[in-house]
Design an enzyme around this catalytic site. Structure first.
Site, PDB file in Angstrom:
ATOM      1  N   HIS A  95       0.833  -1.215   0.000  1.00  0.00           N
ATOM      2  CA  HIS A  95       0.000   0.000   0.000  1.00  0.00           C
ATOM      3  C   HIS A  95       0.866   1.262   0.000  1.00  0.00           C
ATOM      4  O   HIS A  95       0.693   2.169   0.825  1.00  0.00           O
ATOM      5  CB  HIS A  95      -0.956   0.000   1.204  1.00  0.00           C
ATOM      6  CG  HIS A  95      -1.840  -1.213   1.245  1.00  0.00           C
ATOM      7  ND1 HIS A  95      -2.864  -1.411   0.347  1.00  0.00           N
ATOM      8  CD2 HIS A  95      -1.842  -2.306   2.050  1.00  0.00           C
ATOM      9  CE1 HIS A  95      -3.469  -2.566   0.603  1.00  0.00           C
ATOM     10  NE2 HIS A  95      -2.863  -3.137   1.621  1.00  0.00           N
ATOM     11  N   SER A 132     -10.084  -8.769   0.937  1.00  0.00           N
ATOM     12  CA  SER A 132     -11.229  -7.867   0.769  1.00  0.00           C
ATOM     13  C   SER A 132     -12.527  -8.587   1.088  1.00  0.00           C
ATOM     14  O   SER A 132     -13.472  -7.986   1.609  1.00  0.00           O
ATOM     15  CB  SER A 132     -11.254  -7.317  -0.663  1.00  0.00           C
ATOM     16  OG  SER A 132     -10.130  -6.498  -0.873  1.00  0.00           O
ATOM     17  N   VAL A 237     -13.871   1.665  -1.964  1.00  0.00           N
ATOM     18  CA  VAL A 237     -13.466   2.023  -3.330  1.00  0.00           C
ATOM     19  C   VAL A 237     -11.983   1.730  -3.522  1.00  0.00           C
ATOM     20  O   VAL A 237     -11.203   1.731  -2.575  1.00  0.00           O
ATOM     21  CB  VAL A 237     -13.723   3.522  -3.631  1.00  0.00           C
ATOM     22  CG1 VAL A 237     -15.201   3.792  -3.795  1.00  0.00           C
ATOM     23  CG2 VAL A 237     -13.144   4.409  -2.550  1.00  0.00           C
ATOM     24  N   LEU A 238     -11.620   1.493  -4.760  1.00  0.00           N
ATOM     25  CA  LEU A 238     -10.205   1.295  -5.070  1.00  0.00           C
ATOM     26  C   LEU A 238      -9.934   1.662  -6.522  1.00  0.00           C
ATOM     27  O   LEU A 238     -10.695   1.302  -7.418  1.00  0.00           O
ATOM     28  CB  LEU A 238      -9.803  -0.184  -4.858  1.00  0.00           C
ATOM     29  CG  LEU A 238      -8.363  -0.553  -5.249  1.00  0.00           C
ATOM     30  CD1 LEU A 238      -7.342   0.136  -4.335  1.00  0.00           C
ATOM     31  CD2 LEU A 238      -8.140  -2.064  -5.204  1.00  0.00           C
ATOM     32  N   ILE A 267      -9.083   2.559   3.883  1.00  0.00           N
ATOM     33  CA  ILE A 267      -8.098   3.347   4.636  1.00  0.00           C
ATOM     34  C   ILE A 267      -6.659   2.910   4.316  1.00  0.00           C
ATOM     35  O   ILE A 267      -5.733   3.723   4.385  1.00  0.00           O
ATOM     36  CB  ILE A 267      -8.372   3.248   6.173  1.00  0.00           C
ATOM     37  CG1 ILE A 267      -7.502   4.223   6.954  1.00  0.00           C
ATOM     38  CG2 ILE A 267      -8.187   1.837   6.692  1.00  0.00           C
ATOM     39  CD1 ILE A 267      -7.782   5.673   6.668  1.00  0.00           C
ATOM     40  N   ASP A 268      -6.464   1.637   3.940  1.00  0.00           N
ATOM     41  CA  ASP A 268      -5.084   1.203   3.634  1.00  0.00           C
ATOM     42  C   ASP A 268      -4.528   1.924   2.410  1.00  0.00           C
ATOM     43  O   ASP A 268      -3.314   1.992   2.222  1.00  0.00           O
ATOM     44  CB  ASP A 268      -4.995  -0.327   3.472  1.00  0.00           C
ATOM     45  CG  ASP A 268      -5.978  -0.871   2.437  1.00  0.00           C
ATOM     46  OD1 ASP A 268      -6.772  -0.082   1.891  1.00  0.00           O
ATOM     47  OD2 ASP A 268      -5.942  -2.089   2.191  1.00  0.00           O
ATOM     48  N   VAL A 296      -9.483   0.732  10.595  1.00  0.00           N
ATOM     49  CA  VAL A 296      -8.401  -0.209  10.905  1.00  0.00           C
ATOM     50  C   VAL A 296      -7.755  -0.675   9.596  1.00  0.00           C
ATOM     51  O   VAL A 296      -8.446  -1.133   8.683  1.00  0.00           O
ATOM     52  CB  VAL A 296      -8.944  -1.410  11.714  1.00  0.00           C
ATOM     53  CG1 VAL A 296      -7.847  -2.439  11.955  1.00  0.00           C
ATOM     54  CG2 VAL A 296      -9.516  -0.921  13.038  1.00  0.00           C
ATOM     55  N   ASN A 298      -5.595  -3.095   9.076  1.00  0.00           N
ATOM     56  CA  ASN A 298      -5.367  -4.540   8.894  1.00  0.00           C
ATOM     57  C   ASN A 298      -6.526  -5.324   9.489  1.00  0.00           C
ATOM     58  O   ASN A 298      -6.340  -6.174  10.368  1.00  0.00           O
ATOM     59  CB  ASN A 298      -4.027  -4.976   9.503  1.00  0.00           C
ATOM     60  CG  ASN A 298      -3.934  -4.719  10.994  1.00  0.00           C
ATOM     61  OD1 ASN A 298      -4.591  -3.827  11.527  1.00  0.00           O
ATOM     62  ND2 ASN A 298      -3.126  -5.498  11.688  1.00  0.00           N
TER      63      ASN A 298
HETATM   64  N1  LIG Z   1      -8.616  -2.119   5.853  1.00  0.00           N
HETATM   65  C1  LIG Z   1      -8.305  -3.361   5.568  1.00  0.00           C
HETATM   66  O1  LIG Z   1      -7.900  -4.155   6.430  1.00  0.00           O
HETATM   67  C2  LIG Z   1      -8.511  -3.875   4.174  1.00  0.00           C
HETATM   68  C3  LIG Z   1      -8.555  -5.246   3.899  1.00  0.00           C
HETATM   69  C4  LIG Z   1      -8.782  -5.650   2.580  1.00  0.00           C
HETATM   70  C5  LIG Z   1      -8.945  -4.714   1.556  1.00  0.00           C
HETATM   71  N2  LIG Z   1      -8.858  -3.400   1.885  1.00  0.00           N
HETATM   72  C6  LIG Z   1      -9.035  -2.340   0.882  1.00  0.00           C
HETATM   73  O2  LIG Z   1     -10.392  -2.249   0.475  1.00  0.00           O
HETATM   74  C7  LIG Z   1     -10.421  -1.481  -0.729  1.00  0.00           C
HETATM   75  C8  LIG Z   1     -11.337  -2.170  -1.739  1.00  0.00           C
HETATM   76  O3  LIG Z   1     -10.734  -3.360  -2.187  1.00  0.00           O
HETATM   77  P1  LIG Z   1     -11.456  -4.328  -3.233  1.00  0.00           P
HETATM   78  O4  LIG Z   1     -10.652  -5.565  -3.309  1.00  0.00           O
HETATM   79  O5  LIG Z   1     -12.899  -4.417  -2.963  1.00  0.00           O
HETATM   80  O6  LIG Z   1     -11.249  -3.510  -4.587  1.00  0.00           O
HETATM   81  P2  LIG Z   1     -11.987  -3.785  -5.964  1.00  0.00           P
HETATM   82  O7  LIG Z   1     -11.079  -3.302  -7.028  1.00  0.00           O
HETATM   83  O8  LIG Z   1     -12.516  -5.168  -6.039  1.00  0.00           O
HETATM   84  O9  LIG Z   1     -13.274  -2.837  -5.871  1.00  0.00           O
HETATM   85  C9  LIG Z   1     -13.164  -1.442  -5.838  1.00  0.00           C
HETATM   86  C10 LIG Z   1     -14.406  -0.882  -6.506  1.00  0.00           C
HETATM   87  O10 LIG Z   1     -14.404   0.527  -6.326  1.00  0.00           O
HETATM   88  C11 LIG Z   1     -15.029   1.064  -7.464  1.00  0.00           C
HETATM   89  N3  LIG Z   1     -14.771   2.498  -7.518  1.00  0.00           N
HETATM   90  C12 LIG Z   1     -13.620   3.150  -7.872  1.00  0.00           C
HETATM   91  N4  LIG Z   1     -13.789   4.479  -7.776  1.00  0.00           N
HETATM   92  C13 LIG Z   1     -15.080   4.663  -7.357  1.00  0.00           C
HETATM   93  C14 LIG Z   1     -15.877   5.793  -7.075  1.00  0.00           C
HETATM   94  N5  LIG Z   1     -15.371   7.049  -7.216  1.00  0.00           N
HETATM   95  N6  LIG Z   1     -17.146   5.607  -6.656  1.00  0.00           N
HETATM   96  C15 LIG Z   1     -17.658   4.381  -6.506  1.00  0.00           C
HETATM   97  N7  LIG Z   1     -16.959   3.248  -6.773  1.00  0.00           N
HETATM   98  C16 LIG Z   1     -15.689   3.413  -7.200  1.00  0.00           C
HETATM   99  C17 LIG Z   1     -14.452   0.265  -8.615  1.00  0.00           C
HETATM  100  O11 LIG Z   1     -15.234   0.375  -9.789  1.00  0.00           O
HETATM  101  C18 LIG Z   1     -14.448  -1.140  -8.021  1.00  0.00           C
HETATM  102  O12 LIG Z   1     -15.615  -1.863  -8.355  1.00  0.00           O
HETATM  103  C19 LIG Z   1      -8.953  -1.387  -1.177  1.00  0.00           C
HETATM  104  O13 LIG Z   1      -8.417  -0.144  -0.798  1.00  0.00           O
HETATM  105  C20 LIG Z   1      -8.278  -2.496  -0.409  1.00  0.00           C
HETATM  106  O14 LIG Z   1      -6.896  -2.308  -0.262  1.00  0.00           O
HETATM  107  C21 LIG Z   1      -8.630  -2.971   3.154  1.00  0.00           C
END
Ligand SMILES: NC(=O)c1ccc[n+]([C@@H]2O[C@H](COP(=O)([O-])OP(=O)(O)OC[C@H]3O[C@@H](n4cnc5c(N)ncnc54)[C@H](O)[C@@H]3O)[C@@H](O)[C@H]2O)c1
Length: 370
Positions: A95, A132, A237-238, A267-268, A296, A298
């Site tokens: 990240h 995720s 979102v990502l 948040i990551d 959080v 992680n």
């Molecule tokens: N905090 C944690 O412990 C933790 C754990 C796992 C994943 N994550 C994070 O969660 C986030 C999502 O991961 P994911 O695997 O679901 O990603 P993903 O790529 O599967 O999904 C992201 C979605 O966001 C959409 N998107 C992008 N910009 C947008 C906007 N402006 N409005 C609405 N939608 C939008 C995309 O079209 C996509 O469908 C990432 O940042 C990932 O690193 C965090």
């Protein structure tokens, strides 16, 4: 190749980068695996299980970090920066878009760093997806818990009861995390809206989740309208490799009910609200503009048994490929790994990561001219 697996040191991080079954698989392929004593304890795997699978147990992290390739779960934290060295291969979540300090260390030390979260196969993110899925499911558990009055929430039981309206869940981003949040939200009977940009994805979500889950184009106006009666807001979102798009500002949060909860999974990657800042499992929440924020970085580390098995089942083929062929050849043979290469030989080698960090992007490793 010699492979080192350190014990994770991030706060309340209980995952480990390889199971005993994975060690056996790598040992059978002729690689030596060195694992730090106690690294698997939080996931339910003790040193004896690793030894039986062929690993050598080492007491000190410095010894584990001194081998050819280090495989981890979370990004190195400050206490680990001194272990980074030229030519080292590091395979882990990174990240970097949200962590310029680490990015600079990896570049300056000449580490070949492959980030799980940007490894991509045919538009999918196979190493991010299992985490995720877990974070998405957890977002409803954490959100539901903090909505309780004694946790500081507005006292809404998300699923409701007969005769009383259920709570409302709004999910920003309908990818892997967002869809898994929606699956749980639907299962417990809440009202659910997912805001997305990708039309095809919304079609898919509508088909698999049915009419109880509403999809809506992600515009600032739609988000603002949905926030007014939202009890639990999930940020998922990502944009791969980049800092998370900032979809929320203070004014928008102020329009939410007092005691609503915001779980910012993204948040990551820096978080999707201007009010988001990283928290830990030890101090998971804070309040801004009357809304409880859970940020959080992680989340899956809390359910380490499930998370370790889900993560390592997916990372193992890549670990094996790098160990068998070395990083230079492995990224040619497995193009998904090239997407994961974030830093190499003193340069940032992922375009979106470089753009987010404002650092120079070195494209020479893309394509077949290596
Ligand atoms: N905090 C944690 O412990 C933790 C754990 C796992 C994943 N994550 C994070 O969660 C986030 C999502 O991961 P994911 O695997 O679901 O990603 P993903 O790529 O599967 O999904 C992201 C979605 O966001 C959409 N998107 C992008 N910009 C947008 C906007 N402006 N409005 C609405 N939608 C939008 C995309 O079209 C996509 O469908 C990432 O940042 C990932 O690193 C965090």
């Amino acid at each position: 190749m010699d492979i080192g697996i350190p014990k994770e040191v991030k706060v309340q991080e209980h995952r480990v980068a390889c199971t005993p079954a994975g060690v056996q698989y790598l040992s059978d392929a002729g690689h030596r695996v060195f694992i730090q004593s106690g690294a698997g304890d939080g996931s339910g795997f003790n040193d004896r299980a690793y030894e039986a699978a062929g690993a050598q147990i080492l007491p000190n992290p410095s010894e584990v970090w001194s081998v050819d390739m280090v495989v981890k779960v979370k990004e190195p934290v400050e206490a680990e920066y001194d272990y980074l060295r030229p030519g080292q291969v590091l395979f882990t979540f990174l990240h970097l878009a949200a962590d310029p300090v680490l990015a600079n260390h990896l570049v300056e030390k000449g580490v070949s760093a492959i980030a799980y979260e940007t490894v991509s196969e045919n538009g999918r993110l196979p190493l991010l997806a299992p985490m995720s899925e877990i974070a998405g499911k957890m977002s409803l558990m954490a959100g539901g818990f903090y909505l309780a009055n004694h946790s500081g929430g507005n006292g809404t039981l998300l699923g409701g009861v007969p005769g009383v309206m259920p709570g409302k869940v709004t999910i920003l981003g309908g990818g892997t995390a967002g869809m898994n949040a929606a699956i749980v939200a639907k299962g417990i009977g809440t009202r659910v809206t997912i805001l997305e940009l990708d039309q095809e994805r919304m079609r898919y979500l509508s088909t698999v989740l049915g009419a109880q889950v509403q999809t809506l184009f992600s515009t600032r106006q739609h988000i603002a309208e949905e926030l007014e009666d939202t009890d639990l807001l999930v940020g998922a979102v990502l944009v791969t490799g980049s800092t998370a798009p900032k979809l929320l500002n203070r004014t928008m949060l102020r329009s939410m009910k007092r005691g609503a909860v915001f779980v910012d999974i993204s948040i990551d990657q820096g978080g999707c609200s201007e009010t988001s800042r990283p928290t830990s499992h030890e101090h998971p929440i804070y309040r801004e503009e009357g809304v409880l924020h859970y940020c959080v970085t992680n989340m899956p580390g809390a359910y380490a048994r499930t998370s370790t098995e889900a993560l390592t089942g997916n990372t193992l083929p890549y670990v094996r490929a790098i160990a068998d062929m070395g990083i230079d050849r492995a990224v040619k043979v497995m193009p998904g790994l090239l997407g994961g290469l974030n830093t190499h030989e003193g340069a940032v080698t992922h375009e979106a990561v470089a753009a987010s960090l404002g650092m120079e992007y070195d494209s020479r490793y893309q394509g077949n001219d290596r």
